[in-house]
Design a protein around this motif. Structure first.
Motif, mmCIF file in Angstrom:
data_model
loop_
_atom_site.group_PDB
_atom_site.id
_atom_site.type_symbol
_atom_site.label_atom_id
_atom_site.label_comp_id
_atom_site.label_asym_id
_atom_site.label_seq_id
_atom_site.Cartn_x
_atom_site.Cartn_y
_atom_site.Cartn_z
ATOM 1 N N ARG A 5 -2.716 -94.079 -88.181
ATOM 2 C CA ARG A 5 -4.044 -93.488 -88.358
ATOM 3 C C ARG A 5 -3.849 -92.036 -88.783
ATOM 4 N NH1 ARG A 5 -6.622 -94.357 -82.767
ATOM 5 N NH2 ARG A 5 -4.454 -94.436 -82.157
ATOM 6 N N ILE A 6 -4.769 -91.525 -89.603
ATOM 7 C CA ILE A 6 -4.584 -90.183 -90.165
ATOM 8 C C ILE A 6 -5.897 -89.402 -90.174
ATOM 9 C CG2 ILE A 6 -4.957 -91.034 -92.511
ATOM 10 C CD1 ILE A 6 -2.978 -88.900 -93.513
ATOM 11 N N PHE A 7 -5.779 -88.113 -89.916
ATOM 12 C CA PHE A 7 -6.817 -87.125 -90.196
ATOM 13 C C PHE A 7 -6.221 -86.210 -91.259
ATOM 14 C CE2 PHE A 7 -8.873 -86.984 -85.697
ATOM 15 C CZ PHE A 7 -9.823 -87.914 -86.064
ATOM 16 N N LEU A 8 -7.027 -85.775 -92.208
ATOM 17 C CA LEU A 8 -6.595 -84.840 -93.252
ATOM 18 C C LEU A 8 -7.638 -83.745 -93.364
ATOM 19 C CD1 LEU A 8 -4.738 -84.063 -95.680
ATOM 20 C CD2 LEU A 8 -6.201 -85.536 -97.083
ATOM 21 N N TRP A 9 -7.188 -82.489 -93.342
ATOM 22 C CA TRP A 9 -8.086 -81.343 -93.456
ATOM 23 C C TRP A 9 -7.640 -80.424 -94.587
ATOM 24 C CZ3 TRP A 9 -5.618 -82.579 -88.818
ATOM 25 C CH2 TRP A 9 -6.429 -83.061 -87.784
ATOM 26 N N ALA A 10 -8.606 -79.688 -95.123
ATOM 27 C CA ALA A 10 -8.333 -78.611 -96.080
ATOM 28 C C ALA A 10 -8.876 -77.330 -95.460
ATOM 29 C CB ALA A 10 -9.022 -78.876 -97.408
ATOM 30 N N PHE A 11 -8.171 -76.225 -95.674
ATOM 31 C CA PHE A 11 -8.673 -74.931 -95.225
ATOM 32 C C PHE A 11 -8.203 -73.852 -96.186
ATOM 33 C CE2 PHE A 11 -4.656 -75.617 -93.134
ATOM 34 C CZ PHE A 11 -4.019 -74.388 -93.121
ATOM 35 N N GLY A 12 -8.915 -72.750 -96.184
ATOM 36 C CA GLY A 12 -8.620 -71.665 -97.121
ATOM 37 C C GLY A 12 -9.558 -71.769 -98.314
ATOM 38 N N ASP A 13 -9.858 -70.646 -98.937
ATOM 39 C CA ASP A 13 -10.847 -70.623 -100.006
ATOM 40 C C ASP A 13 -10.255 -70.766 -101.404
ATOM 41 O OD1 ASP A 13 -12.947 -70.379 -98.193
ATOM 42 O OD2 ASP A 13 -12.748 -68.199 -98.127
ATOM 43 N N SER A 14 -9.598 -69.743 -101.871
ATOM 44 C CA SER A 14 -9.167 -69.735 -103.272
ATOM 45 C C SER A 14 -8.057 -70.741 -103.555
ATOM 46 C CB SER A 14 -8.716 -68.331 -103.678
ATOM 47 O OG SER A 14 -7.617 -67.940 -102.891
ATOM 48 N N SER A 15 -7.147 -70.888 -102.649
ATOM 49 C CA SER A 15 -6.055 -71.840 -102.826
ATOM 50 C C SER A 15 -5.944 -72.649 -101.533
ATOM 51 C CB SER A 15 -4.755 -71.086 -103.107
ATOM 52 O OG SER A 15 -3.701 -71.980 -103.253
ATOM 53 N N PRO A 16 -6.700 -73.751 -101.433
ATOM 54 C CA PRO A 16 -6.741 -74.468 -100.161
ATOM 55 C C PRO A 16 -5.372 -74.997 -99.729
ATOM 56 C CG PRO A 16 -7.983 -75.653 -101.851
ATOM 57 C CD PRO A 16 -7.472 -74.406 -102.468
ATOM 58 N N ARG A 17 -5.209 -75.045 -98.432
ATOM 59 C CA ARG A 17 -4.026 -75.648 -97.815
ATOM 60 C C ARG A 17 -4.482 -76.937 -97.139
ATOM 61 N NH1 ARG A 17 -1.387 -71.263 -94.138
ATOM 62 N NH2 ARG A 17 0.160 -72.919 -93.864
ATOM 63 N N TYR A 18 -3.552 -77.860 -96.986
ATOM 64 C CA TYR A 18 -3.877 -79.168 -96.424
ATOM 65 C C TYR A 18 -2.942 -79.471 -95.265
ATOM 66 C CZ TYR A 18 -6.310 -79.562 -100.852
ATOM 67 O OH TYR A 18 -7.142 -79.325 -101.918
ATOM 68 N N VAL A 19 -3.521 -79.941 -94.168
ATOM 69 C CA VAL A 19 -2.724 -80.397 -93.036
ATOM 70 C C VAL A 19 -3.228 -81.772 -92.628
ATOM 71 C CG1 VAL A 19 -2.039 -78.139 -92.131
ATOM 72 C CG2 VAL A 19 -4.166 -79.182 -91.349
ATOM 73 N N ALA A 20 -2.318 -82.558 -92.084
ATOM 74 C CA ALA A 20 -2.665 -83.899 -91.633
ATOM 75 C C ALA A 20 -2.069 -84.132 -90.254
ATOM 76 C CB ALA A 20 -2.143 -84.948 -92.609
ATOM 77 N N PHE A 21 -2.760 -84.957 -89.495
ATOM 78 C CA PHE A 21 -2.306 -85.428 -88.201
ATOM 79 C C PHE A 21 -2.178 -86.942 -88.333
ATOM 80 C CE2 PHE A 21 -3.772 -87.647 -84.371
ATOM 81 C CZ PHE A 21 -2.878 -87.187 -83.430
ATOM 82 N N VAL A 22 -1.025 -87.483 -87.971
ATOM 83 C CA VAL A 22 -0.793 -88.929 -88.107
ATOM 84 C C VAL A 22 -0.289 -89.485 -86.783
ATOM 85 C CG1 VAL A 22 0.457 -90.725 -89.359
ATOM 86 C CG2 VAL A 22 -0.283 -88.661 -90.561
ATOM 87 N N TRP A 23 -0.890 -90.585 -86.377
ATOM 88 C CA TRP A 23 -0.554 -91.266 -85.126
ATOM 89 C C TRP A 23 -0.052 -92.659 -85.465
ATOM 90 C CZ3 TRP A 23 -0.717 -90.308 -79.893
ATOM 91 C CH2 TRP A 23 -0.742 -91.399 -79.038
ATOM 92 N N ALA A 24 1.131 -93.000 -84.980
ATOM 93 C CA ALA A 24 1.638 -94.357 -85.171
ATOM 94 C C ALA A 24 0.899 -95.284 -84.204
ATOM 95 C CB ALA A 24 3.137 -94.410 -84.921
#
Length: 161
Positions: free
Chosen positions: A118-137
Motif C-alpha cells: 500500500r502506498i501514500f504519495l505526497w508532493a510539497f514545495g512550490d517552484s520545484s516540488p519534491r515527492y515523498v512516499a510511504f509504503v507498507w508491505a
C-alpha cells in the motif's frame, strides 16, 4: 624511515575518517518522516545489509506502480515489531507529518496499492516540488517472526515524464 611511517599513518587515518559516517546528510526529510511515523524503539531502522531482496522488490514495485513516472532517489526502511498490523495508524502519522510539517499535498486519493503493498504519495514545495512516499508491505517478511517492511522514499519525476 620516520617519514614513511608518518605518511602511512596519515593515509590510514584519512581512510578511516572517509569511511566513517559521522555527519548526517543535508537532506533529513526521510529520517524526520520516519521518526514521526515510526519512532524508535517501536521500529528500528533496517541496516542496508538486512532484507536486501525485500527492499529491492519494494523499490521496484514503487517505480512500476507509479508507471515509471517517478524514480526513487532516496530510501529508508524499518521493520515493524513482530505481529504488528498498525499500517493504517503509521500511514496516518506519516500523512499528518507531511501535510502539517512539510506542507505536502496527497497525490493519491487515500491508500493505493495491490495485494503486496500500500502506498501514500505526497508532493510539497512550490517552484520545484519534491515527492515523498510511504509504503507498507501487506505481508510479513519470511523468517522475521512476523515483521513487516515499511519504506520511506524520496522520488523525482522520471526523465520521460
Amino acid at each position: 624511515m620516520k617519514f614513511r611511517s608518518l605518511a602511512a599513518l596519515l593515509v590510514l587515518v584519512c581512510c578511516a575518517l572517509i569511511s566513517c559516517k559521522t555527519i548526517e546528510p543535508a537532506n533529513s526529510t526521510l529520517r524526520d518522516l520516519q521518526e514521526a511515523a515510526t519512532p524508535e524503539p517501536y521500529d528500528s531502522v533496517s541496516p542496508a545489509h538486512e532484507q536486501r531482496r525485500a527492499k529491492a522488490a519494494m523499490v521496484k514495485w514503487v517505480e512500476q506502480y507509479l508507471k515509471h513516472e517517478y524514480r526513487v532517489i532516496d530510501q529508508r526502511f524499518v521493520l515493524t515489531p513482530p505481529g504488528s498490523t498498525d499500517g493504517a495508524a503509521i500511514g496516518s502519522k506519516a500523512h499528518h507529518y507531511v501535510t502539517q510539517n512539510l506542507g505536502g499535498a496527497m497525490q493519491t486519493d487515500g491508500w493505493f496499492g495491490d495485494v503486496d503493498y500500500r502506498i501514500f504519495l505526497w508532493a510539497f514545495g512550490d517552484s520545484s516540488p519534491r515527492y515523498v512516499a510511504f509504503v507498507w508491505a501487506n505481508n510479513f517478511l519470511p523468517g522475521t517472526r512476523e515483521r513487516t517492511l515499511v519504506g520511506y522514499f524520496e522520488l523525482v519525476p522520471s526523465a520521460k515524464h
